[in-house]
Design an enzyme around this catalytic site. Structure first.
Site, mmCIF file in Angstrom:
data_model
loop_
_atom_site.group_PDB
_atom_site.id
_atom_site.type_symbol
_atom_site.label_atom_id
_atom_site.label_comp_id
_atom_site.label_asym_id
_atom_site.label_seq_id
_atom_site.Cartn_x
_atom_site.Cartn_y
_atom_site.Cartn_z
ATOM 1 N N GLY A 89 -9.159 5.387 -6.897
ATOM 2 C CA GLY A 89 -7.885 4.593 -6.943
ATOM 3 C C GLY A 89 -6.716 5.017 -6.039
ATOM 4 O O GLY A 89 -6.934 5.359 -4.796
ATOM 5 N N VAL A 90 -5.748 5.118 -6.430
ATOM 6 C CA VAL A 90 -4.559 5.695 -5.659
ATOM 7 C C VAL A 90 -4.679 7.085 -4.994
ATOM 8 O O VAL A 90 -4.550 7.409 -4.043
ATOM 9 C CB VAL A 90 -3.060 5.667 -6.503
ATOM 10 C CG1 VAL A 90 -2.081 6.423 -5.712
ATOM 11 C CG2 VAL A 90 -2.890 4.632 -6.897
ATOM 12 N N ASP A 91 -5.164 7.835 -5.897
ATOM 13 C CA ASP A 91 -5.717 9.371 -5.517
ATOM 14 C C ASP A 91 -6.717 9.301 -4.225
ATOM 15 O O ASP A 91 -6.459 9.887 -3.103
ATOM 16 C CB ASP A 91 -6.258 10.190 -6.695
ATOM 17 C CG ASP A 91 -6.512 11.675 -6.499
ATOM 18 O OD1 ASP A 91 -5.786 12.275 -5.496
ATOM 19 O OD2 ASP A 91 -7.157 12.321 -7.283
ATOM 20 N N SER A 133 -0.999 6.241 -14.505
ATOM 21 C CA SER A 133 -1.940 6.115 -15.601
ATOM 22 C C SER A 133 -2.035 4.638 -15.847
ATOM 23 O O SER A 133 -2.992 4.187 -16.728
ATOM 24 C CB SER A 133 -1.306 6.691 -17.035
ATOM 25 O OG SER A 133 -1.350 8.122 -16.763
ATOM 26 N N ASP A 165 0.661 -1.111 0.100
ATOM 27 C CA ASP A 165 0.079 -0.054 0.125
ATOM 28 C C ASP A 165 0.855 1.264 0.122
ATOM 29 O O ASP A 165 1.812 1.533 1.036
ATOM 30 C CB ASP A 165 -0.851 -0.035 1.411
ATOM 31 C CG ASP A 165 -1.863 1.198 1.620
ATOM 32 O OD1 ASP A 165 -1.598 2.173 0.767
ATOM 33 O OD2 ASP A 165 -2.714 1.046 2.227
ATOM 34 N N ILE A 166 0.723 2.049 -1.051
ATOM 35 C CA ILE A 166 1.673 3.140 -1.109
ATOM 36 C C ILE A 166 1.507 4.197 0.093
ATOM 37 O O ILE A 166 2.282 4.670 0.492
ATOM 38 C CB ILE A 166 1.537 4.083 -2.604
ATOM 39 C CG1 ILE A 166 2.585 5.091 -2.825
ATOM 40 C CG2 ILE A 166 0.036 4.707 -2.528
ATOM 41 C CD1 ILE A 166 2.501 5.396 -4.071
ATOM 42 N N ASN A 188 -5.962 13.520 -10.517
ATOM 43 C CA ASN A 188 -6.582 14.106 -11.712
ATOM 44 C C ASN A 188 -6.577 15.708 -11.927
ATOM 45 O O ASN A 188 -5.981 15.920 -11.173
ATOM 46 C CB ASN A 188 -8.017 13.602 -11.555
ATOM 47 C CG ASN A 188 -8.946 14.304 -10.292
ATOM 48 O OD1 ASN A 188 -8.616 15.224 -10.330
ATOM 49 N ND2 ASN A 188 -9.572 13.503 -9.718
ATOM 50 N N GLY A 230 -3.913 2.202 -14.076
ATOM 51 C CA GLY A 230 -4.902 1.891 -13.916
ATOM 52 C C GLY A 230 -6.114 2.061 -14.375
ATOM 53 O O GLY A 230 -6.325 1.860 -15.649
#
Length: 168
Positions: A32-34, A118, A10-11, A24, A120
């Protein structure tokens, strides 16, 4: 020279100076990650995004905010190209990694964790996303000593590990 490693996990849990957010253009959180970074880092990250990026951020660019409640001191946000929106210029993806590293240098970052930008929901082919990350990070000449590529799952970990052994 930057040492590139791969970590499955997990980042948001990485013990590094900065983590990179695949954001975005609006810079107001997302999926997602964001979404994971905004949830784990708390409201300070969104507040900083609103203050620092009132008009959002261009595709291929990067900027920083506080890390909020994360272990990382900073979040470096970058907007990757969205293949589904017709953004297929690899130069934009390369710019995401390069600009993130340039921002990291400005902050004095020594360790950084990257997602596959990008790869995902934005639809960039995973093998090329990995190759791009390895190429750009490997060619960067700056103060970042350690760059981790974070794989969310075992197949992605294996694909990144294979690229690190024999880069494209």
């Amino acid at each position: 020279m930057t040492n590139i490693t791969v970590v499955q996990g997990d980042i948001t849990q990485q013990q590094v100076d900065a983590i990179v957010n695949a954001a975005n253009n609006a810079m107001r959180g997302g999926g997602g990650v964001d979404g994971a970074i905004h949830r784990a880092g708390g409201p300070a990250i969104l507040a900083d995004c609103i203050r620092r990026f009132p008009d959002g951020l261009a595709t291929g660019d990067a900027g920083w905010t506080t890390g909020g409640d994360l272990a990382a001191r900073w979040v470096i946000h970058t907007v990757g190209p969205n293949v589904h929106a017709g953004q297929r210029d690899r130069g934009l993806l390369e710019s995401c990694y390069r600009r993130s590293l340039e921002v990291a240098d400005e902050l004095g970052v020594r360790s950084i964790a990257f997602p596959l930008i990008s790869a995902g929901v934005y639809g960039w082919p995973k093998d090329d996303a990995i190759a791009c990350a390895v190429e750009v990070i490997g060619a960067f000449n700056g103060g970042v000593e350690e760059a981790r590529l974070i794989a969310f799952d075992a197949p992605t970990y294996a694909a990144i590990a294979a690229q690190l052994v024999t880069p494209a």
